[in-house]
Design an enzyme around this catalytic site. Sequence first.
Site, PDB file in Angstrom:
ATOM      1  N   TYR A   1       9.479  21.915  35.210  1.00 24.87           N
ATOM      2  CA  TYR A   1      10.553  20.895  35.032  1.00 24.87           C
ATOM      3  C   TYR A   1      10.150  19.926  34.067  1.00 24.87           C
ATOM      4  O   TYR A   1      11.192  19.576  33.480  1.00 24.87           O
ATOM      5  CB  TYR A   1      10.349  20.166  36.534  1.00 24.87           C
TER       6      TYR A   1
ATOM      7  N   SER B   1      14.673  12.763  31.637  1.00 28.16           N
ATOM      8  CA  SER B   1      14.034  12.219  32.804  1.00 28.16           C
ATOM      9  C   SER B   1      12.633  11.318  32.001  1.00 28.16           C
ATOM     10  O   SER B   1      12.453  11.718  30.966  1.00 28.16           O
ATOM     11  CB  SER B   1      13.322  13.178  33.899  1.00 28.16           C
TER      12      SER B   1
HETATM   13  N1  LIG Z   1      16.095  11.824  41.219  1.00 31.61           N
HETATM   14  C1  LIG Z   1      15.430  11.473  40.372  1.00 31.61           C
HETATM   15  O1  LIG Z   1      14.243  11.077  40.694  1.00 31.61           O
HETATM   16  C2  LIG Z   1      15.473  12.039  38.944  1.00 31.61           C
HETATM   17  C3  LIG Z   1      14.754  11.357  37.850  1.00 31.61           C
HETATM   18  C4  LIG Z   1      14.831  11.671  36.742  1.00 31.61           C
HETATM   19  C5  LIG Z   1      15.867  12.884  36.370  1.00 31.61           C
HETATM   20  N2  LIG Z   1      16.621  13.407  37.232  1.00 31.61           N
HETATM   21  C6  LIG Z   1      17.428  14.209  36.844  1.00 31.61           C
HETATM   22  O2  LIG Z   1      18.936  13.826  37.287  1.00 31.61           O
HETATM   23  C7  LIG Z   1      19.926  14.874  37.240  1.00 31.61           C
HETATM   24  C8  LIG Z   1      20.622  14.725  38.703  1.00 31.61           C
HETATM   25  O3  LIG Z   1      19.781  14.931  39.706  1.00 31.61           O
HETATM   26  P1  LIG Z   1      19.520  14.171  40.947  1.00 31.61           P
HETATM   27  O4  LIG Z   1      18.651  13.343  41.257  1.00 31.61           O
HETATM   28  O5  LIG Z   1      20.903  13.415  41.124  1.00 31.61           O
HETATM   29  O6  LIG Z   1      19.588  15.254  42.247  1.00 31.61           O
HETATM   30  P2  LIG Z   1      20.612  15.939  43.062  1.00 31.61           P
HETATM   31  O7  LIG Z   1      20.870  14.887  43.891  1.00 31.61           O
HETATM   32  O8  LIG Z   1      19.630  16.985  43.846  1.00 31.61           O
HETATM   33  O9  LIG Z   1      21.767  16.494  42.110  1.00 31.61           O
HETATM   34  C9  LIG Z   1      21.494  17.581  41.518  1.00 31.61           C
HETATM   35  C10 LIG Z   1      23.000  18.057  41.015  1.00 31.61           C
HETATM   36  O10 LIG Z   1      22.873  19.322  40.191  1.00 31.61           O
HETATM   37  C11 LIG Z   1      23.852  20.143  40.787  1.00 31.61           C
HETATM   38  N3  LIG Z   1      23.326  21.748  40.668  1.00 31.61           N
HETATM   39  C12 LIG Z   1      22.073  22.047  41.010  1.00 31.61           C
HETATM   40  N4  LIG Z   1      22.054  23.644  40.592  1.00 31.61           N
HETATM   41  C13 LIG Z   1      23.103  23.789  40.210  1.00 31.61           C
HETATM   42  C14 LIG Z   1      23.681  25.079  39.755  1.00 31.61           C
HETATM   43  N5  LIG Z   1      22.832  26.103  39.554  1.00 31.61           N
HETATM   44  N6  LIG Z   1      24.861  24.853  39.305  1.00 31.61           N
HETATM   45  C15 LIG Z   1      25.792  23.722  39.386  1.00 31.61           C
HETATM   46  N7  LIG Z   1      25.234  22.644  39.753  1.00 31.61           N
HETATM   47  C16 LIG Z   1      23.929  22.564  40.269  1.00 31.61           C
HETATM   48  C17 LIG Z   1      23.725  19.938  42.269  1.00 31.61           C
HETATM   49  O11 LIG Z   1      24.733  20.506  43.003  1.00 31.61           O
HETATM   50  P3  LIG Z   1      25.409  21.363  43.819  1.00 31.61           P
HETATM   51  O12 LIG Z   1      24.101  21.768  44.871  1.00 31.61           O
HETATM   52  O13 LIG Z   1      26.424  21.366  44.605  1.00 31.61           O
HETATM   53  O14 LIG Z   1      25.452  22.843  43.032  1.00 31.61           O
HETATM   54  C18 LIG Z   1      23.854  18.310  42.399  1.00 31.61           C
HETATM   55  O15 LIG Z   1      25.233  18.223  41.962  1.00 31.61           O
HETATM   56  C19 LIG Z   1      18.824  16.240  37.231  1.00 31.61           C
HETATM   57  O16 LIG Z   1      19.084  16.670  36.041  1.00 31.61           O
HETATM   58  C20 LIG Z   1      17.336  15.822  37.498  1.00 31.61           C
HETATM   59  O17 LIG Z   1      16.462  16.390  36.766  1.00 31.61           O
HETATM   60  C21 LIG Z   1      16.501  12.890  38.634  1.00 31.61           C
END
Ligand SMILES: NC(=O)c1ccc[n+]([C@@H]2O[C@H](COP(=O)([O-])OP(=O)(O)OC[C@H]3O[C@@H](n4cnc5c(N)ncnc54)[C@H](OP(=O)(O)O)[C@@H]3O)[C@@H](O)[C@H]2O)c1
Length: 262
Positions: A152, A139
């Site tokens: 985080y 991130s």
């Molecule tokens: N959104 C942002 O602004 C942003 C910015 C920078 C970086 N990121 C990073 O991008 C990545 C994806 O996040 P996102 O924004 O797409 O959020 P999201 O829609 O909440 O996706 C998170 C994913 O991780 C999975 N997950 C969470 N806990 C888990 C566990 N214990 N075991 C297996 N799978 C798990 C969830 O699936 P299930 O619930 O089905 O398990 C979901 O598919 C993360 O690493 C986040 O830190 C996000």
Amino acid sequence: MTRYALITGASSGIGLAMAEALARRGRNLILVARQRDRLESIAIELTQRFGVEVLFRACDLGEPLRLSGFLLELEEGERQIDLLVNCAGIGTSGPFLGQDWMTEQDLIEVNILALTRLCHAIGNSMALLGGGQILNVASIAAFQPGPWMSTYYASKAYVLHFSEALRVELKKCSIKVSVLCPGPTRTGFFSRAQMDEQKLIDSKLLMSPEEVALYAVRALDRNRAIIIPGRRNRWLAALPRLGSRWLVRTIAGMINKAYCPR
Ligand SMILES: NC(=O)c1ccc[n+]([C@@H]2O[C@H](COP(=O)([O-])OP(=O)(O)OC[C@H]3O[C@@H](n4cnc5c(N)ncnc54)[C@H](OP(=O)(O)O)[C@@H]3O)[C@@H](O)[C@H]2O)c1
């Protein structure tokens, strides 16, 4: 042997958008997350739309024993994974001392331990098979400390540094390692992290997960080390290097506090 891209966190957000972007390019996929029903319907949809093979595995990556079971299955299944996308991740927000410990532990298990273990297990298989590619999702939070989202931000700093180091180490095994550092992206992440999503939507800072995934996939083709989608995000990632560390952590804390309701 059929080749697959394995994507964790593929049930929603950036991971789902990565799955779609890769399927569009004819990649066979193995999707991993906890929500089995979501994974099943995504697998059916991607197979129908793009004619690729899409396998899925419901696994809680925060549970080391379940992850061990999954890794064993992969080993026995003799499926060649030539691209690993470590996208699963969770966030917490608010004062560190007020957090429920199990949620913090989960964050460390998923964002750090599971990601590292998958790189180790699948990296070793890739090395035996002559190479591959790994994309770890960090991130722009990785570039500075983040008061009120302390664990985080620190977990993403780990992912950034770990990935950069692996990139150097694994070059001799023909494994290319990149790290994706998105800025704020329109996914379920903020509500899951108990942040004020509306404020972010109003600030028009958010990119779409599809934009992030498309940028990432193109950058992977060029074997970029650090992939930061969006010009504004590239500025935000560069700024901490220009100010004093006191100023940087103070400003990051002020911003995070504004988005944390507690
Ligand atoms: N959104 C942002 O602004 C942003 C910015 C920078 C970086 N990121 C990073 O991008 C990545 C994806 O996040 P996102 O924004 O797409 O959020 P999201 O829609 O909440 O996706 C998170 C994913 O991780 C999975 N997950 C969470 N806990 C888990 C566990 N214990 N075991 C297996 N799978 C798990 C969830 O699936 P299930 O619930 O089905 O398990 C979901 O598919 C993360 O690493 C986040 O830190 C996000």
